[in-house]
Design a protein around this motif. Sequence first.
Motif, short mmCIF file in Angstrom:
data_model
loop_
_atom_site.label_atom_id
_atom_site.label_comp_id
_atom_site.label_asym_id
_atom_site.label_seq_id
_atom_site.Cartn_x
_atom_site.Cartn_y
_atom_site.Cartn_z
N LEU B 102 0.83 -1.21 0.08
CA LEU B 102 0.23 -0.07 0.01
C LEU B 102 0.71 1.12 0.09
N VAL B 106 -2.05 6.06 0.94
CA VAL B 106 -3.20 5.40 0.84
C VAL B 106 -3.64 4.68 2.26
N ALA B 107 -2.50 4.17 3.05
CA ALA B 107 -2.53 3.58 4.26
C ALA B 107 -3.24 4.69 5.22
#
Lengths: 236, 265
Positions: B102, B106-107
Amino acid sequence: MSIRWAIFAALILLVGCDRAPEAVVVLAASSTAEPVGEFVSQRDDVDVSFAGSSALRVQIEHGAAASIFISADRRQVDALDPSLTVGPPVGIAKNRIVIAVPRSSPLRRWQDLPRAEHIILGGPEVPVGRYADRFLESAGEAEPNFASEVRDRVASREPNVRLVRSKLELGEADAAILYATDLSGRDLRTIEIPEAWSTTEGIWGVALRPDPATRAVLDELATSDVWARYGFERFE
Amino acid sequence: MSERTDHTHPTHHRTALALAAPMLALLTLPLVALALGTTPSRFVSSFSDPRVQQALWLSLTTSLVATGFIVVLGTPLAWWMARSHGRFARFVESLADLPLILPPAVAGIALLLTFGRHGLLGELFGTVVFTPAAVVIAQVFVAAPLFLQPAKTVFTELRQSWLDVAALEGATALDRWLYIILPLARPALISGGAAALGRALGEFGATLIFAGNFAGKTQTLPLAVYGLLEQDLDAATDAALILVAAGFGFQLVMRRFGPHPEREA
């Protein structure tokens, strides 16, 4: 943020790849993404990369192969060594800061700002954060305790104005200070800041290369009607 | 660590080094360049910058706490994955690796959608965003796979027969953990923990999105470096070097406590 690193990496690649000389590379402040993006999309001889104005200045100082620098303030342009720029900076468009809140927010006036639980500002190193600090200072003189009450509620200072906006859009913040133009077409409500405190230095552009193509693109961009389309005002 | 390569022919050794050189150069030259960008006196004086101190302290404490959580909560998961067969366990294994793939930003969004005000667990955790706890959660999320992978591997390699024999001899479950499993797994657990700690120290994207950037509360050293980068490149370089030095120091210490065993065939 990783997108900005990607841009940085892309720039380094641009430097390394010795691009064809006819491409005009524009480095532009995050807050100008829509107008400059639209301008660039209409032409295939111009490339653009967006980031916080101060990050762009650092890139230029370290040899990014760019032709034009579009900054969200005058300061970053003036901070560049004169040997890096060609000709005087051009005032392109005016902008102002506003308070942005979710549509459902109970806040109505700028004086309500301390009632927000989490407030997001730009970092002190980026123009939008500096303008916010200036507003808090001036408003604090008119309204005792305002500045300190607001500062107690500041949860984060983001490295560019678009990250400020996304914290608000993600619902994690109750209020933020950003540019009026960042709100066009967004599901957020604007609370105006009195004019004396909301004006900014405006969008400034400067050529970084002496070639005529660069000059032509800068002139065209400065007089383009894309700015008005996204709510920017003309310099008068 | 003993020089096992001595047993091989010296020419082979040299060939191996020649082949290894490009990767070694790629890994070390950027750090050398970073170090060359400063002077010893400037580097030392950068420690006195209160912004740097504050951020360094926050980075050290949060990443150590995060590593603690990773080891304590990760060990049972690694054990379960190592000892479970079947499709569900393999599926969980793939899931547990996902944070590595990821993109960190986005995490950060994913964490907001989980622990944020409007997140899945927002009712319970909605107040953690913009706090040091959020910094720790982000670090645990991105760094845990670096611990889970070696832990799972070492648990898989443990022979069930040894544990069965110990059990027959009257060893309780706790005895088996204390006297067999943990001593045998220790090197792998420690090097996994060191890798996770390093990753936690360097965490940037998920922290920025999920925890925000506020000096003294959520501004870890990588975030401070990013802010400094836009004001004072020299200060940013020095702060980055402090981060590198801290990370390197941790690695050395942890490797001392967890020497690599001679691999048994």
